[in-house]
Design a protein around this motif. Structure first.
Motif, PDB file in Angstrom:
ATOM      1  N   VAL A   1       0.803  -1.367  -0.100  1.00  0.00           N
ATOM      2  CA  VAL A   1       0.205  -0.531   0.084  1.00  0.00           C
ATOM      3  C   VAL A   1       0.943   0.878  -0.554  1.00  0.00           C
ATOM      4  O   VAL A   1       0.372   1.910  -0.966  1.00  0.00           O
ATOM      5  N   THR A   2       2.151   1.021   0.940  1.00  0.00           N
ATOM      6  CA  THR A   2       2.670   2.022   0.761  1.00  0.00           C
ATOM      7  C   THR A   2       3.475   2.881  -0.328  1.00  0.00           C
ATOM      8  O   THR A   2       3.459   4.050  -1.023  1.00  0.00           O
ATOM      9  N   SER A   3       4.007   1.963  -1.303  1.00  0.00           N
ATOM     10  CA  SER A   3       4.408   2.052  -2.355  1.00  0.00           C
ATOM     11  C   SER A   3       3.064   2.331  -3.665  1.00  0.00           C
ATOM     12  O   SER A   3       3.884   3.614  -4.379  1.00  0.00           O
ATOM     13  N   LYS A   4       2.470   2.111  -3.693  1.00  0.00           N
ATOM     14  CA  LYS A   4       1.207   2.672  -4.230  1.00  0.00           C
ATOM     15  C   LYS A   4       0.399   3.687  -3.998  1.00  0.00           C
ATOM     16  O   LYS A   4      -0.798   4.752  -4.878  1.00  0.00           O
ATOM     17  N   VAL A   5      -0.009   4.458  -2.783  1.00  0.00           N
ATOM     18  CA  VAL A   5      -0.510   5.519  -2.338  1.00  0.00           C
ATOM     19  C   VAL A   5      -0.201   6.795  -2.412  1.00  0.00           C
ATOM     20  O   VAL A   5      -1.303   7.704  -3.589  1.00  0.00           O
ATOM     21  N   SER A   6       0.947   6.959  -3.154  1.00  0.00           N
ATOM     22  CA  SER A   6       1.464   8.765  -4.124  1.00  0.00           C
ATOM     23  C   SER A   6       0.350   8.635  -5.260  1.00  0.00           C
ATOM     24  O   SER A   6      -0.129   9.495  -5.649  1.00  0.00           O
ATOM     25  N   ALA A   7       0.202   7.120  -5.806  1.00  0.00           N
ATOM     26  CA  ALA A   7       0.059   7.515  -7.700  1.00  0.00           C
ATOM     27  C   ALA A   7      -1.506   7.789  -7.419  1.00  0.00           C
ATOM     28  O   ALA A   7      -2.222   8.120  -8.251  1.00  0.00           O
ATOM     29  N   VAL A   8      -2.351   6.422  -6.251  1.00  0.00           N
ATOM     30  CA  VAL A   8      -3.912   7.490  -5.972  1.00  0.00           C
ATOM     31  C   VAL A   8      -4.041   8.491  -5.317  1.00  0.00           C
ATOM     32  O   VAL A   8      -5.328   8.739  -5.795  1.00  0.00           O
ATOM     33  N   SER A   9      -3.233   9.065  -5.051  1.00  0.00           N
ATOM     34  CA  SER A   9      -3.712   9.812  -4.030  1.00  0.00           C
ATOM     35  C   SER A   9      -3.703  10.964  -5.168  1.00  0.00           C
ATOM     36  O   SER A   9      -4.275  12.097  -5.043  1.00  0.00           O
ATOM     37  N   ALA A  10      -3.106  10.788  -5.838  1.00  0.00           N
ATOM     38  CA  ALA A  10      -2.477  12.013  -7.110  1.00  0.00           C
ATOM     39  C   ALA A  10      -3.763  11.829  -8.248  1.00  0.00           C
ATOM     40  O   ALA A  10      -4.047  13.271  -9.246  1.00  0.00           O
ATOM     41  N   VAL A  11      -4.650  10.929  -7.743  1.00  0.00           N
ATOM     42  CA  VAL A  11      -5.965  11.525  -9.169  1.00  0.00           C
ATOM     43  C   VAL A  11      -7.005  12.236  -8.491  1.00  0.00           C
ATOM     44  O   VAL A  11      -7.337  11.915  -7.444  1.00  0.00           O
ATOM     45  N   PRO A  12      -7.193  13.171  -9.226  1.00  0.00           N
ATOM     46  CA  PRO A  12      -8.089  14.511  -8.373  1.00  0.00           C
ATOM     47  C   PRO A  12      -9.185  13.775  -8.108  1.00  0.00           C
ATOM     48  O   PRO A  12      -9.748  14.369  -7.029  1.00  0.00           O
ATOM     49  N   ASP A  13     -10.493  12.762  -8.722  1.00  0.00           N
ATOM     50  CA  ASP A  13     -11.376  12.829  -8.011  1.00  0.00           C
ATOM     51  C   ASP A  13     -11.176  11.665  -6.827  1.00  0.00           C
ATOM     52  O   ASP A  13     -11.896  12.230  -5.943  1.00  0.00           O
ATOM     53  N   VAL A  14      -9.891  11.166  -6.595  1.00  0.00           N
ATOM     54  CA  VAL A  14     -10.076  10.630  -5.544  1.00  0.00           C
ATOM     55  C   VAL A  14      -9.543  11.847  -4.111  1.00  0.00           C
ATOM     56  O   VAL A  14      -9.930  11.614  -3.430  1.00  0.00           O
ATOM     57  N   ARG A  15      -8.446  12.834  -4.443  1.00  0.00           N
ATOM     58  CA  ARG A  15      -8.363  13.794  -3.650  1.00  0.00           C
ATOM     59  C   ARG A  15      -9.577  14.599  -3.383  1.00  0.00           C
ATOM     60  O   ARG A  15     -10.276  14.866  -2.802  1.00  0.00           O
ATOM     61  N   ALA A  16     -10.455  14.871  -4.642  1.00  0.00           N
ATOM     62  CA  ALA A  16     -11.753  15.493  -4.526  1.00  0.00           C
ATOM     63  C   ALA A  16     -13.026  14.785  -3.468  1.00  0.00           C
ATOM     64  O   ALA A  16     -13.255  15.006  -2.243  1.00  0.00           O
ATOM     65  N   ARG A  17     -12.584  13.662  -3.269  1.00  0.00           N
ATOM     66  CA  ARG A  17     -13.511  12.437  -2.619  1.00  0.00           C
ATOM     67  C   ARG A  17     -13.414  12.692  -1.376  1.00  0.00           C
ATOM     68  O   ARG A  17     -14.063  13.008  -0.545  1.00  0.00           O
ATOM     69  N   ILE A  18     -11.842  12.819  -1.406  1.00  0.00           N
ATOM     70  CA  ILE A  18     -11.543  12.312   0.332  1.00  0.00           C
ATOM     71  C   ILE A  18     -10.926  13.798   0.913  1.00  0.00           C
ATOM     72  O   ILE A  18     -12.029  13.830   2.773  1.00  0.00           O
ATOM     73  N   THR A  19     -11.121  14.827   0.238  1.00  0.00           N
ATOM     74  CA  THR A  19     -11.336  16.435   0.825  1.00  0.00           C
ATOM     75  C   THR A  19     -12.330  16.534   1.122  1.00  0.00           C
ATOM     76  O   THR A  19     -12.536  16.802   2.156  1.00  0.00           O
ATOM     77  N   GLU A  20     -13.778  16.278   1.317  1.00  0.00           N
ATOM     78  CA  GLU A  20     -15.235  16.134   1.156  1.00  0.00           C
ATOM     79  C   GLU A  20     -15.504  15.098   2.021  1.00  0.00           C
ATOM     80  O   GLU A  20     -16.099  16.126   3.184  1.00  0.00           O
ATOM     81  N   LEU A  21     -14.831  14.075   2.612  1.00  0.00           N
ATOM     82  CA  LEU A  21     -15.082  13.413   3.691  1.00  0.00           C
ATOM     83  C   LEU A  21     -14.606  14.384   5.402  1.00  0.00           C
ATOM     84  O   LEU A  21     -14.570  14.592   5.582  1.00  0.00           O
ATOM     85  N   GLN A  22     -12.880  14.727   4.448  1.00  0.00           N
ATOM     86  CA  GLN A  22     -12.578  15.436   5.304  1.00  0.00           C
ATOM     87  C   GLN A  22     -12.910  17.161   6.150  1.00  0.00           C
ATOM     88  O   GLN A  22     -12.972  17.302   7.351  1.00  0.00           O
ATOM     89  N   ARG A  23     -13.300  17.493   5.453  1.00  0.00           N
ATOM     90  CA  ARG A  23     -14.254  18.238   5.340  1.00  0.00           C
ATOM     91  C   ARG A  23     -15.531  18.527   6.161  1.00  0.00           C
ATOM     92  O   ARG A  23     -15.202  19.199   7.698  1.00  0.00           O
TER      93      ARG A  23
ATOM     94  N   THR B   1      -2.747  18.041  -8.162  1.00  0.00           N
ATOM     95  CA  THR B   1      -4.211  18.436  -7.672  1.00  0.00           C
ATOM     96  C   THR B   1      -3.253  18.483  -6.367  1.00  0.00           C
ATOM     97  O   THR B   1      -2.464  17.529  -5.815  1.00  0.00           O
ATOM     98  N   SER B   2      -3.142  19.185  -4.848  1.00  0.00           N
ATOM     99  CA  SER B   2      -2.945  19.048  -3.972  1.00  0.00           C
ATOM    100  C   SER B   2      -2.119  18.944  -3.526  1.00  0.00           C
ATOM    101  O   SER B   2      -1.786  17.871  -2.235  1.00  0.00           O
ATOM    102  N   PRO B   3      -0.758  19.830  -3.743  1.00  0.00           N
ATOM    103  CA  PRO B   3       0.966  18.790  -3.971  1.00  0.00           C
ATOM    104  C   PRO B   3       1.062  18.915  -2.358  1.00  0.00           C
ATOM    105  O   PRO B   3       1.042  20.415  -1.369  1.00  0.00           O
TER     106      PRO B   3
END
Length: 228
Positions: A99-121, A191-193
């Motif tokens: 998971v550690t080796s793949k998290v940067s690639a998944v996190s870089a996808v804008p749809d993923v960030r939008a989804r998780i950011t909404e959850l965090q807010r 997206t969100s560096p």
């Protein structure tokens, strides 16, 4: 001032891995009676789900297509932070090397960030007494109006030594290379560096013990709360 009377305070703690971010954030939240959110765990959780479901991590469009599927629930008790995906406890599985080796690639996808950011807010908004939120883009993107923003840094050598201590038996040099690579990926994504907010207080933890870092952050939060 009693906690009941204290105004809620939202604290954003950003920085690369190995700076003591998680340990500091948890301890500060526990000491001040605040909720706690590890946003990195949420990105790890969605990455774990992608791997478990055979999604091609090399294909951003494949990741984007299913970003809304997993149900991720974060417990915000600093003494016992939990994370589940579709009802399954994933606190252990999300820390694997795969998971550690793949998290940067998944996190870089804008749809993923939008989804998780909404959850965090929504979690930050619903924290009645306030919350300490740790991550890489909290002060800049997720909670730009946070009451206090802190950016933790440390030398690559200090961070590698800490991380290899956490990752039992890991080679310090290999860990250092992996950290530098991860920083580069996180700092250069569109997206969100990973970045320090202009109004963040920078705390260099290279020469500090964990208890000194915690003490420093607690003081900053208490000052901010008193001024509200």
């Amino acid at each position: 001032m009693e906690n009941g009377a204290a105004k809620p305070v939202i604290v954003a703690i950003d920085g690369p891995s190995g700076t003591g971010k998680s340990s500091t954030s948890k301890a500060v939240a526990a000491q001040l009676g605040l909720s706690y959110l590890d946003t990195g765990a949420q990105y790890r959780a969605i990455t774990w789900w992608m791997v478990a479901n055979g999604i091609d991590i090399e294909d951003p469009s494949a990741i984007a297509a299913v970003a809304g599927k997993p149900e991720i629930v974060s417990g915000t008790d600093p003494d016992n932070p939990t994370i589940t995906v579709d009802g399954t406890d994933v606190a252990g599985p999300i820390r694997t090397q795969e998971v550690t080796s793949k998290v940067s690639a998944v996190s870089a996808v804008p749809d993923v960030r939008a989804r998780i950011t909404e959850l965090q807010r929504s979690l930050a908004k619903s924290a009645e007494i306030g919350i300490v939120v740790e991550g890489r883009d909290i002060g800049t993107t997720v909670l730009p109006d946070a009451d206090l923003k802190i950016f933790l840094t440390a030398s690559p050598e200090a961070r590698a030594a800490r991380r290899s201590g956490e990752l039992k038996g890991a080679d310090v040099n290999a860990t250092r290379e992996a950290l530098i690579k991860r920083d580069a990926a996180d700092s250069s994504r569109k997206t969100s560096p990973l970045a320090k907010a202009d109004d963040a207080v920078e705390v260099d933890t290279t020469e500090l013990t964990l208890s000194q870092v915690i003490e420093c952050v607690v003081t900053l939060v208490e000052e901010k709360r008193a001024a509200k």
